[in-house]
Enzyme design. Structure first.
Site, PDB file in Angstrom:
ATOM      1  N   GLY A  48       0.646  -1.351  -0.100  1.00 49.49           N
ATOM      2  CA  GLY A  48       0.006  -0.054   0.011  1.00 49.49           C
ATOM      3  C   GLY A  48       0.853   1.392  -0.033  1.00 49.49           C
ATOM      4  CG  ASP A  77      17.638   9.292  -6.789  1.00 51.46           C
ATOM      5  OD1 ASP A  77      17.503  10.082  -7.677  1.00 51.46           O
ATOM      6  OD2 ASP A  77      18.535   8.416  -6.639  1.00 51.46           O
ATOM      7  CG  ASP A 164      23.519  10.557  -8.056  1.00 53.29           C
ATOM      8  OD1 ASP A 164      23.947  10.524  -7.020  1.00 53.29           O
ATOM      9  OD2 ASP A 164      22.143  10.186  -8.373  1.00 53.29           O
ATOM     10  CG  ASP A 195      26.927   8.253  -6.636  1.00 53.41           C
ATOM     11  OD1 ASP A 195      26.425   7.523  -5.886  1.00 53.41           O
ATOM     12  OD2 ASP A 195      26.948   8.280  -7.767  1.00 53.41           O
ATOM     13  CG  HIS A 365      21.870   0.042 -18.298  1.00 55.76           C
ATOM     14  ND1 HIS A 365      21.303   1.338 -18.554  1.00 55.76           N
ATOM     15  CD2 HIS A 365      22.249  -0.037 -17.208  1.00 55.76           C
ATOM     16  CE1 HIS A 365      21.351   1.839 -17.263  1.00 55.76           C
ATOM     17  NE2 HIS A 365      21.907   1.023 -16.478  1.00 55.76           N
ATOM     18  CB  SER A 367      26.013   2.082 -13.977  1.00 58.52           C
ATOM     19  OG  SER A 367      25.868   3.126 -12.817  1.00 58.52           O
ATOM     20  N   GLY A 368      25.210   5.191 -14.641  1.00 65.17           N
ATOM     21  CA  GLY A 368      25.492   6.444 -14.775  1.00 65.17           C
ATOM     22  C   GLY A 368      26.114   6.841 -13.359  1.00 65.17           C
ATOM     23  CG  HIS A 369      25.199   5.772  -9.858  1.00 68.07           C
ATOM     24  ND1 HIS A 369      25.017   7.059  -9.311  1.00 68.07           N
ATOM     25  CD2 HIS A 369      24.078   5.574 -10.678  1.00 68.07           C
ATOM     26  CE1 HIS A 369      23.659   7.249  -9.212  1.00 68.07           C
ATOM     27  NE2 HIS A 369      23.055   6.416  -9.980  1.00 68.07           N
TER      28      HIS A 369
END
Length: 559
Positions: A48, A77, A164, A195, A365, A367-369
């Site tokens: 919920g 985020d 980030d 980050d 793909h 990552s952006g980190h």
């Protein structure tokens, strides 16, 4: 700068021991500035609950001190909490880069935020000053354009957050601006916040350009319809997919309001250069041969109402997918979404859709980190005196702290904190002050209600171990139980009145109820708790489970 007799405080309201909810606070005397105001998406165990935000009580209590909110970039985020924050307090100024600014405006409009707010766009060369703080910015590479790190001068030292970031020397967008970093950090970095998302990964990230080349191969060399599910905010990747589609003379359809909104924003900003007739409406998809269409869609995390989920359930009104389709997941599961995503992929494959996932052999793909090596490079470049890892689960923070030690930060100068802990900075010296952890606030699926933590616990108990309901009739006049209790169970075990187990439960209720009523002033809550505890102890001893126990006391005046 003045008033160095005051201590500067740095703390996180969210973003520590979790991926998401990034909200950081720098305070000096009667001024507070905030960096980011994010949300965290709820996992399937929080029934919920849609999203999680920090408890803003500290900010409410100090509302008169808050001067500005600075946004590093436009991911949920980091900006998703702004509507909820503005419902609690007024913020004189919000500063955000252009793309994030547009996304925030959409968010505030959608949430019908009525409180006054002033949204200012900043660029990399801007310097924003308050009475005690001087704030500068530097471009970083991330998976969304207009991503920045932030450098803050305070009366007691400097604070830098990387935001980030990753280090990609051949990015699709802008490179991390090392020259700018060195220029604004000339006087040194007292405290670095950084980050930690990929702190466990020690191999090098590969470049976005490799991802696009691999996706391009599918688009050009396959005669099937291509569906691409990616993060809506990965604008550079979406842009490149559109360019490749134009090159391959494929039409583009967009499914999902979040991607549509972002494409509209970047088109309005003239970020995208499009040939006339590039896009088609979603209701035109089936009119074209499969090899002439690319569909960019939401659902990379298996969201229930996303375009991909509707396609998997065969309920999307504009597209029916099957053997003629390739669905490329140009993404990875966010923590907490793995089960939901795996379930979605199973559904798609049952429909004989060719599903392509990122893997070491299928690079679709990245990552952006930053990973460990990139983190080492950034720490080495900045040479901070103190280091605080942020934006990561506890193990990620710990590993990032150890990485900082490896490149020369003394162990005593590395602070692995929890949300609520305060770093006290005075004349360039920082000490950690342990504080109670700031709780999370759970927002219901209608995004208008805050869910009580006890309610969530009860839901989880019912899901895992079922429920026992006990109804007891009591005479307030004679202080006696006047009927046999009614006991039912759902989702834990079968109860029959003639069974030994049922009779034992009935006996526990009658004996403990009578004992309490004979010796105590009659209070509903106390009696409920006694019955719950005694029945719970017995059930656990006999069945080794902990069901939710609900007691209903019915009071009458019968003699």
């Amino acid at each position: 700068m003045s008033n160095i007799e005051f201590t500067t405080k740095i703390m996180a309201l969210g973003g520590l021991s979790e991926v998401g909810k990034n909200t950081y606070c720098i305070e000096h005397n009667d001024e507070i500035i905030l960096i980011d105001a994010g949300i965290k998406f709820a996992g399937k165990n929080l029934l919920g609950v849609e999203i999680i935000i920090p408890d803003y009580d500290y900010l409410v209590q100090n509302a008169s001190k808050i001067k500005a909110l600075f946004i590093t970039h436009g991911h949920e985020d980091h900006i998703g909490g702004i509507p909820f924050l503005l419902q609690k307090i007024n913020i004189p100024n919000i500063y955000a880069p252009p793309l994030a600014s547009d996304l925030i405006k959409l968010k505030l409009k959608k949430n019908k935020v009525k409180k006054k707010w002033k949204l200012n766009e900043y660029k990399e060369t801007d310097v924003i000053k308050t009475k005690y703080f001087e704030v500068s910015f530097f471009q970083v590479t991330h998976s969304i354009p207009n991503s920045f790190g932030i450098f803050v001068k305070t009366p007691n030292g400097t604070v830098l957050t990387t935001g980030d970031f990753k280090i990609d020397l051949t990015p699709l967008g802008k490179k991390t601006n090392f020259e700018r970093i060195q220029k604004i950090c000339k006087q040194g970095v007292t405290l670095m916040l950084s980050d930690s998302t990929n702190s466990e990964i020690n191999q090098l990230n590969f470049t976005e350009r490799e991802v696009i080349e691999n996706i391009k191969n599918f688009i050009i060399h396959q005669n099937k319809r291509i569906l691409i599910a990616t993060f809506a905010s990965n604008v550079d990747r979406i842009y490149e997919v559109i360019m490749v589609a134009q090159e391959a003379k494929r039409k583009i359809a967009v499914l999902g309001i979040t991607i549509k909104n972002i494409i509209d924003i970047v088109r309005a900003r003239k970020y995208l250069e499009l040939k006339k007739g590039t896009f088609i409406e979603s209701n035109e998809i089936e009119k074209y041969p499969p090899e002439k269409v690319i569909v960019i869609c939401t659902g990379s995390q298996g969201e229930e109402l996303s375009a991909v989920s509707k396609i998997a359930d065969n309920i999307h009104k504009n597209i029916k997918a099957g053997e003629k389709d390739i669905l490329i997941f140009s993404s990875r599961a966010i923590p907490g979404n793995h089960y939901r995503l795996e379930n979605l992929i199973n559904k798609l494959r049952k429909k004989k859709i060719q599903v392509e996932l990122d893997s070491p052999f299928n690079r679709i793909h990245t990552s952006g980190h930053a990973n460990q090596e990139e983190q080492k490079l950034m720490i080495t470049l900045l040479k901070p005196k103190y280091f605080m890892p942020i934006h990561g689960e506890y193990r990620m923070l710990r590993i990032h702290g150890k990485t900082a030690e490896k490149v020369g930060i003394p162990e005593k100068n590395v602070f692995v904190c929890k949300n609520g802990d305060q770093l006290m900075m005075k004349n360039g010296i920082i000490q950690k002050k342990e504080m109670p952890e700031i709780r999370a606030v759970y927002i219901g699926e209608d995004k208008s209600s805050e869910e009580d933590f006890q309610i969530l616990n009860n839901r989880q108990m019912m899901m895992k171990n079922g429920i026992i309901g006990i109804s007891i009739n009591i005479s307030e006049t004679t202080k006696k139980i006047i009927k046999s209790p009614i006991i039912i169970s759902r989702g834990c075990f079968t109860l029959k009145k003639q069974s030994h187990f049922y009779r034992e439960l009935e006996k526990i209720v009658l004996e403990n109820g009578a004992m309490f009523l004979n010796t105590q002033a009659f209070e509903h809550k106390k009696l409920e708790n006694i019955i719950i505890n005694k029945v719970g102890d017995f059930v656990y001893k006999e069945k080794k489970i902990l069901p939710l126990i609900a007691v209903n006391l019915i009071s009458t005046n019968i003699h």
